[in-house]
Motif scaffolding. Structure first.
Motif, PDB file in Angstrom:
ATOM      1  N   THR A  63       0.831  -0.784  27.903  1.00 23.56           N
ATOM      2  CA  THR A  63       1.363  -0.831  29.438  1.00 23.56           C
ATOM      3  C   THR A  63       1.828   0.684  29.376  1.00 23.56           C
ATOM      4  OG1 THR A  63       3.627  -0.995  29.127  1.00 23.56           O
ATOM      5  CG2 THR A  63       2.232  -3.135  30.359  1.00 23.56           C
ATOM      6  N   SER A  64       1.687   1.644  30.434  1.00 24.27           N
ATOM      7  CA  SER A  64       2.493   2.989  30.588  1.00 24.27           C
ATOM      8  C   SER A  64       4.174   2.920  30.199  1.00 24.27           C
ATOM      9  CB  SER A  64       1.522   3.777  31.669  1.00 24.27           C
ATOM     10  OG  SER A  64       1.756   3.222  32.993  1.00 24.27           O
ATOM     11  N   LYS A  93      -1.234   5.959  28.457  1.00 22.80           N
ATOM     12  CA  LYS A  93      -1.820   4.705  27.809  1.00 22.80           C
ATOM     13  C   LYS A  93      -2.751   5.202  26.433  1.00 22.80           C
ATOM     14  CE  LYS A  93      -3.126   1.558  30.123  1.00 22.80           C
ATOM     15  NZ  LYS A  93      -3.542   0.280  30.910  1.00 22.80           N
TER      16      LYS A  93
END
Length: 149
Positions: A63-64, A93
């Motif tokens: 996940t970012s 990401k």
């Protein structure tokens, strides 16, 4: 006719009762994000390259994150980088590590050379350590790079 009206009344009461938020069986399921953020090597397949080529290895996060993440790697063998780092920008990401292979990387009489790229650790800007590998198996996060003319 009386039976139909009673049946509809009972059905209506049952339907409204089942819509109560406190009694809903759907409240028992947790749909939270329980998997911690991790950093992994996009492809663990071996890489073949020639002297003078650029080798790109892409790292990715599940996940970012709202801050920068610094990943530490090592390359041991024909190319030696004991503590290299690459930075994931805020909300990114993916990050790419690039190696330019020297023209004289293969020492005669050898006909090939190799090195192993290993993802060592990753941490956020505020110091939180991230898991390495999807299954928290950091030892599997390696890529072999074979250098042949």
């Amino acid at each position: 006719m009386k039976k139909i009206i009673v049946l509809i009344s009972i059905l209506s009461v049952t339907l409204f009762y089942s819509c109560k938020k406190n009694d809903s069986p759907g409240d028992n399921f947790g749909f939270g994000n329980n998997l911690p953020p991790y950093v992994t090597i996009e492809s663990l397949d071996d890489i073949s390259a020639a002297p003078g080529d650029t080798v790109n290895i892409t790292l990715q996060m599940r996940t970012s994150i709202q801050q920068t993440v610094t990943a530490t790697y090592s390359a041991v063998g024909a190319v030696n980088v004991p503590n290299g780092t690459v930075v994931f920008n805020k909300e990114a990401k993916e990050a790419t590590v690039s190696f330019i292979l020297p023209a004289n990387v293969i020492a005669p009489p050898a006909t090939s050379a190799s090195f192993v790229f290993t993802l060592v650790k990753a941490q956020t800007a505020d110091g939180k350590a991230l898991t390495i590998g999807q299954d928290a198996n950091a030892s599997a996060q390696k890529v072999n790079v074979l250098i042949e003319p």
